[in-house]
Design an enzyme around this catalytic site. Sequence first.
Site, PDB file in Angstrom:
ATOM      1  N   GLY A  46      -1.508  -8.656 -18.422  1.00 58.96           N
ATOM      2  CA  GLY A  46      -0.617  -7.656 -17.843  1.00 58.96           C
ATOM      3  C   GLY A  46       0.606  -8.323 -17.243  1.00 58.96           C
ATOM      4  N   GLN A  51       7.695  -9.358 -11.751  1.00 57.01           N
ATOM      5  CA  GLN A  51       7.442 -10.762 -12.095  1.00 57.01           C
ATOM      6  C   GLN A  51       8.580 -11.387 -12.904  1.00 57.01           C
ATOM      7  OE1 GLN A  51       3.285  -9.620 -13.453  1.00 57.01           O
ATOM      8  NE2 GLN A  51       2.958 -11.756 -12.859  1.00 57.01           N
ATOM      9  N   CYS A  91      -3.087 -14.819 -12.402  1.00 54.12           N
ATOM     10  CA  CYS A  91      -1.783 -14.161 -12.406  1.00 54.12           C
ATOM     11  C   CYS A  91      -0.778 -15.086 -13.080  1.00 54.12           C
ATOM     12  CB  CYS A  91      -1.368 -13.879 -10.963  1.00 54.12           C
ATOM     13  SG  CYS A  91       0.243 -13.096 -10.822  1.00 54.12           S
ATOM     14  N   LEU A  92       0.048 -14.523 -13.950  1.00 53.21           N
ATOM     15  CA  LEU A  92       1.056 -15.347 -14.618  1.00 53.21           C
ATOM     16  C   LEU A  92       2.046 -15.937 -13.619  1.00 53.21           C
ATOM     17  CD1 LEU A  92       1.757 -13.159 -17.778  1.00 53.21           C
ATOM     18  CD2 LEU A  92       0.434 -15.276 -17.657  1.00 53.21           C
ATOM     19  N   HIS A 133      -3.848  -4.643 -10.016  1.00 49.97           N
ATOM     20  CA  HIS A 133      -3.149  -5.913  -9.801  1.00 49.97           C
ATOM     21  C   HIS A 133      -1.650  -5.739 -10.054  1.00 49.97           C
ATOM     22  CE1 HIS A 133      -2.920 -10.471 -10.363  1.00 49.97           C
ATOM     23  NE2 HIS A 133      -1.766 -10.055 -10.871  1.00 49.97           N
ATOM     24  N   GLU A 134      -1.303  -5.065 -11.163  1.00 53.40           N
ATOM     25  CA  GLU A 134       0.127  -4.905 -11.504  1.00 53.40           C
ATOM     26  C   GLU A 134       0.813  -3.950 -10.523  1.00 53.40           C
ATOM     27  OE1 GLU A 134       1.066  -7.073 -13.389  1.00 53.40           O
ATOM     28  OE2 GLU A 134      -0.794  -7.524 -14.463  1.00 53.40           O
ATOM     29  N   HIS A 137       1.942  -5.811  -7.596  1.00 56.62           N
ATOM     30  CA  HIS A 137       3.202  -6.540  -7.806  1.00 56.62           C
ATOM     31  C   HIS A 137       4.400  -5.650  -7.464  1.00 56.62           C
ATOM     32  CE1 HIS A 137       2.176 -10.426  -9.444  1.00 56.62           C
ATOM     33  NE2 HIS A 137       1.410  -9.922 -10.393  1.00 56.62           N
TER      34      HIS A 137
END
Length: 200
Positions: A46, A51, A91-92, A133-134, A137
Site C-alpha cells: 500500500g 508518502q 512501511c515503505l 495503516h494508509e 499516513h
Amino acid sequence: MTKLAILEYPDPRLRKTAKPVETVDDAVRQLAADLLETMYAAKGVGLAATQVDVHRRLLVLDVSEERNQPRVFINPELLHAEGRGPGEEGCLSVPDIYDKVQRATHIRVRALGLDGLPFEIDADGLLGVCIQHEMDHLEGRLFVDYLSDLKRQLIRRRLEKERKNRPSGRGALDSAARGVAAPGAATPGATARGVSRPAL
Ligand code: ZN
C-alpha cells in the site's frame, strides 16, 4: 506513469495532515496511477499520497498474491471498526523495519473511486490492516508511533545510519533496489514475503 520518491522516517513532511480531494479529475487519476507504479516498484502492498509528499487524501493498495488487483481510495472515511488484534507491519517510509501493531480486526470504509463515485467496503485481515495503516499516513501518523519510545529511537538511529551508508544518496529507488535484493524476493517468494511482512 511516473515513479515518485518515497519520503522516509523521520522526514517531517510525513507528519502533515492531508486535505480532501475536491474533484476526482485527470490530475487525481494520474496521481493514483503514479502512486500505484511507485508502490509496485518498491514491492509495497500500500502507499498513501503523503508518502510521496502530496498532501491529499488518496491511498492505493494491492493485497492480492498476483499483484494484479490495484485499489484506489479517495477521501476514505472509517464508518465502523471493531475487534482488536496484533499484526506485523512494515512501511515503505520506514524501510526494512517490521513490528507488531494492534489494529481493529474488522472495519467498514467509505471512499470515492477513480470514477468519483462513492463506494463502501468491509475489510478484515491484511486489507483491513493496510487501509488503517494508509489512513494513518493521511493524518501524519506512522506505525512506529504505536511502538515504545525506546524502539522508535532505535529505529530512527538505524535508519539514519543506513541512509549515511547508502552509496548514492537517499531515496525510494535505493529502498526499492534493496527490497528486490531481499531474500526470497523472486516472484513466488516476494508474494509470500509481501503478505506475511507487508510494507505499507
Ligand atoms: Zn506506511
